[in-house]
Structure formats: C-alpha cells, structure tokens
Design a protein around this motif. Structure first.
Motif, PDB file in Angstrom:
ATOM      1  N   GLY A  33       0.810  -1.217   0.000  1.00 29.36           N
ATOM      2  CA  GLY A  33       0.000   0.000   0.000  1.00 29.36           C
ATOM      3  C   GLY A  33       0.843   1.267   0.000  1.00 29.36           C
ATOM      4  N   THR A  34       0.160   2.386  -0.057  1.00 28.79           N
ATOM      5  CA  THR A  34       0.833   3.689  -0.066  1.00 28.79           C
ATOM      6  C   THR A  34       0.383   4.527   1.130  1.00 28.79           C
ATOM      7  OG1 THR A  34      -0.898   4.629  -1.483  1.00 28.79           O
ATOM      8  CG2 THR A  34       1.056   3.698  -2.579  1.00 28.79           C
ATOM      9  N   TYR A  35       1.251   5.445   1.543  1.00 26.86           N
ATOM     10  CA  TYR A  35       0.982   6.294   2.694  1.00 26.86           C
ATOM     11  C   TYR A  35       0.790   7.741   2.268  1.00 26.86           C
ATOM     12  CZ  TYR A  35       2.715   2.487   5.648  1.00 26.86           C
ATOM     13  OH  TYR A  35       2.889   1.285   6.274  1.00 26.86           O
ATOM     14  N   ALA A  36      -0.114   8.421   2.961  1.00 30.92           N
ATOM     15  CA  ALA A  36      -0.236   9.874   2.878  1.00 30.92           C
ATOM     16  C   ALA A  36      -0.086  10.398   4.302  1.00 30.92           C
ATOM     17  CB  ALA A  36      -1.584  10.276   2.290  1.00 30.92           C
ATOM     18  N   TRP A  37       0.848  11.335   4.503  1.00 29.18           N
ATOM     19  CA  TRP A  37       1.153  11.837   5.843  1.00 29.18           C
ATOM     20  C   TRP A  37       0.611  13.246   6.031  1.00 29.18           C
ATOM     21  CZ3 TRP A  37       2.966   8.398   9.192  1.00 29.18           C
ATOM     22  CH2 TRP A  37       3.608   7.266   8.682  1.00 29.18           C
ATOM     23  N   SER A  38       0.178  13.550   7.247  1.00 33.38           N
ATOM     24  CA  SER A  38      -0.303  14.891   7.564  1.00 33.38           C
ATOM     25  C   SER A  38      -0.094  15.149   9.052  1.00 33.38           C
ATOM     26  CB  SER A  38      -1.791  15.030   7.211  1.00 33.38           C
ATOM     27  OG  SER A  38      -2.564  14.121   7.980  1.00 33.38           O
ATOM     28  N   GLY A  39      -0.200  16.400   9.441  1.00 29.35           N
ATOM     29  CA  GLY A  39      -0.120  16.757  10.857  1.00 29.35           C
ATOM     30  C   GLY A  39       1.157  16.337  11.541  1.00 29.35           C
ATOM     31  N   VAL A  40       2.286  16.389  10.823  1.00 26.65           N
ATOM     32  CA  VAL A  40       3.562  15.995  11.425  1.00 26.65           C
ATOM     33  C   VAL A  40       4.003  17.072  12.410  1.00 26.65           C
ATOM     34  CG1 VAL A  40       5.978  15.416  11.007  1.00 26.65           C
ATOM     35  CG2 VAL A  40       4.216  14.684   9.376  1.00 26.65           C
ATOM     36  N   ARG A  41       4.280  16.683  13.641  1.00 28.09           N
ATOM     37  CA  ARG A  41       4.674  17.624  14.690  1.00 28.09           C
ATOM     38  C   ARG A  41       5.952  17.135  15.376  1.00 28.09           C
ATOM     39  NH1 ARG A  41      -0.358  16.520  14.504  1.00 28.09           N
ATOM     40  NH2 ARG A  41      -0.374  14.985  16.193  1.00 28.09           N
ATOM     41  N   HIS A  42       6.906  18.031  15.528  1.00 23.96           N
ATOM     42  CA  HIS A  42       8.176  17.742  16.191  1.00 23.96           C
ATOM     43  C   HIS A  42       8.208  18.486  17.531  1.00 23.96           C
ATOM     44  CE1 HIS A  42      10.061  16.048  12.487  1.00 23.96           C
ATOM     45  NE2 HIS A  42       9.226  16.896  11.900  1.00 23.96           N
ATOM     46  N   THR A  43       8.474  17.775  18.598  1.00 27.82           N
ATOM     47  CA  THR A  43       8.606  18.389  19.920  1.00 27.82           C
ATOM     48  C   THR A  43       9.814  17.803  20.631  1.00 27.82           C
ATOM     49  OG1 THR A  43       7.081  16.760  20.878  1.00 27.82           O
ATOM     50  CG2 THR A  43       6.143  18.882  20.187  1.00 27.82           C
ATOM     51  N   GLU A  44      10.301  18.516  21.617  1.00 27.85           N
ATOM     52  CA  GLU A  44      11.422  18.036  22.431  1.00 27.85           C
ATOM     53  C   GLU A  44      10.987  17.957  23.881  1.00 27.85           C
ATOM     54  OE1 GLU A  44      15.272  19.801  19.957  1.00 27.85           O
ATOM     55  OE2 GLU A  44      14.944  20.365  22.049  1.00 27.85           O
ATOM     56  N   ARG A  45      11.425  16.907  24.564  1.00 28.83           N
ATOM     57  CA  ARG A  45      11.167  16.766  25.991  1.00 28.83           C
ATOM     58  C   ARG A  45      12.486  16.670  26.738  1.00 28.83           C
ATOM     59  NH1 ARG A  45       6.127  15.228  27.857  1.00 28.83           N
ATOM     60  NH2 ARG A  45       7.118  15.647  29.872  1.00 28.83           N
ATOM     61  N   LEU A  46      12.644  17.521  27.740  1.00 28.62           N
ATOM     62  CA  LEU A  46      13.807  17.446  28.610  1.00 28.62           C
ATOM     63  C   LEU A  46      13.629  16.236  29.518  1.00 28.62           C
ATOM     64  CD1 LEU A  46      16.412  18.860  29.667  1.00 28.62           C
ATOM     65  CD2 LEU A  46      14.939  20.010  31.346  1.00 28.62           C
ATOM     66  N   THR A  47      14.475  15.234  29.366  1.00 27.01           N
ATOM     67  CA  THR A  47      14.308  13.992  30.121  1.00 27.01           C
ATOM     68  C   THR A  47      15.248  13.900  31.327  1.00 27.01           C
ATOM     69  OG1 THR A  47      15.779  12.912  28.520  1.00 27.01           O
ATOM     70  CG2 THR A  47      13.403  12.669  28.188  1.00 27.01           C
TER      71      THR A  47
END
Length: 198
Positions: A33-47
């Motif tokens: 199958g094929t993918y369509a991507w949306s709403g990609v969000r990058h965040t950082e967490r101080l661990t």
C-alpha cells in the motif's frame, strides 16, 4: 568551550490491530500500500538534567550525573496498525518521509527517563559555569494507508527521531532547541547568556 552529542534512540511497540478492509485474513494483500502523511509535529522533551556545574579550576575533562527530569516512560505507538504493513512498515515509511538519518523504530526497547545516567566531556580548557542535559526528540504524525484490495486505514504514530545529550557553557549564545534552552534557564546563573530568550 562546548561539547555535545546527538544519537538515535530506540523505540518500542504499543499498538492495536485493525484489518485492511476489515479482515485480518487479507493482510498479505495489503503489503504494497501507499501512505499519505499529515499533521507531522516535532517536539522536544527534557528527560534528564545535571545539577548546575561550576568549574573553578581549568580542567581537560568533567563528568556529570544526569538526573531524571521526566516521569514518563516512552514507547512507540501506531494505532491502528495496518495489516500487511505492520508497525515496522509504518515506521520505515515515516522515516523515509522525514528523511531521517537513523531508523525510527525498534520493537524491543523503550525510553525510561526515570533512570539517571552519566556523561563525561573531554574537550580541554573547561572552566566556568556549564549546564548539561538529555532530551528526546518526539515525532507525532497522522497517516492514511491505502492498498488495492481494501479501503484506506487512517491512524496516528508517536515515536521519536533520536535523543540528544549536551554539555555547554552558560557563557555561550542560547541554543534554539526547547529542551536545551529549558536546561540553561534551570541551571545557569541569573543573567547568563545561554539563558537569554530565543
């Protein structure tokens, strides 16, 4: 004087199972199958965060204890998981979409910030106030998976691109990363350049 390293973290599976077109028996026919991507969000967490570091006498190396700064244990989630593609297929497709340098997924591991770690920097000429931290670079994304034999499957992925460990001087210009800047604000002396607004 600065030193920092970034590396890939590993991920673990936490996913449900949904049939392509509603039938688990049709999984094999959905493998291409094929993918369509949306709403990609990058965040950082101080661990993890080290106690404030003040080196009074010039030294060539320094070891810090990175203490837990987060109580969440992180694992990859793919929900629902398209049969024929599976978790590894979804993560591989997202990695290609993001042009990630390292694989996003490993079903055998997870990140537990509750465990302290140690980091040693060896750059020479260390003196003054420093801050050290560890961060996780999280990724959230929505996907639609479509195969020829059944209707599309829509779902969501949460994983991470990698982790970062840093040891920097409070006299340096502030870093733009959210976790690194939070570490500087929490660790450096008042008025330090690293803790300035970005």
């Amino acid at each position: 004087m600065r030193a920092w390293v970034a590396g890939a973290a590993t991920v673990a599976l936490a996913a449900g199972l949904t049939g392509c077109g509603g039938s688990e028996e049709r999984a094999g026919s959905c493998a291409d199958g094929t993918y369509a991507w949306s709403g990609v969000r990058h965040t950082e967490r101080l661990t993890r965060l080290a106690d404030p570091v003040v080196i009074k006498k010039r030294t060539d190396s320094y070891k810090v204890r990175l203490r837990s700064a987060d109580t969440v244990t992180y694992s990859t989630t793919v929900s629902p998981r398209p049969p024929g593609a599976g978790t590894s297929g979804v993560l591989a497709a997202l990695g290609r979409h993001l042009k990630a340098e390292e694989p996003l997924g490993d079903v055998s591991d997870r990140v537990n910030p509750g465990l302290d770690t140690y980091y040693e920097v060896r750059t020479g000429g260390l003196q003054g106030a420093y801050y050290a931290w560890n961060a996780l670079k999280l990724v959230d994304a929505d996907f639609t998976y479509t195969c020829a034999s059944g209707g599309p499957v829509t779902g969501h992925v949460r994983t991470w691109e990698g982790s970062e460990t840093g040891f920097l001087s409070c006299a340096d210009a502030p870093r733009t990363g959210a976790a690194a800047h939070e570490a500087a604000v929490r660790s450096c002396p008042t008025g330090s350049r690293a803790a300035e607004a970005v």
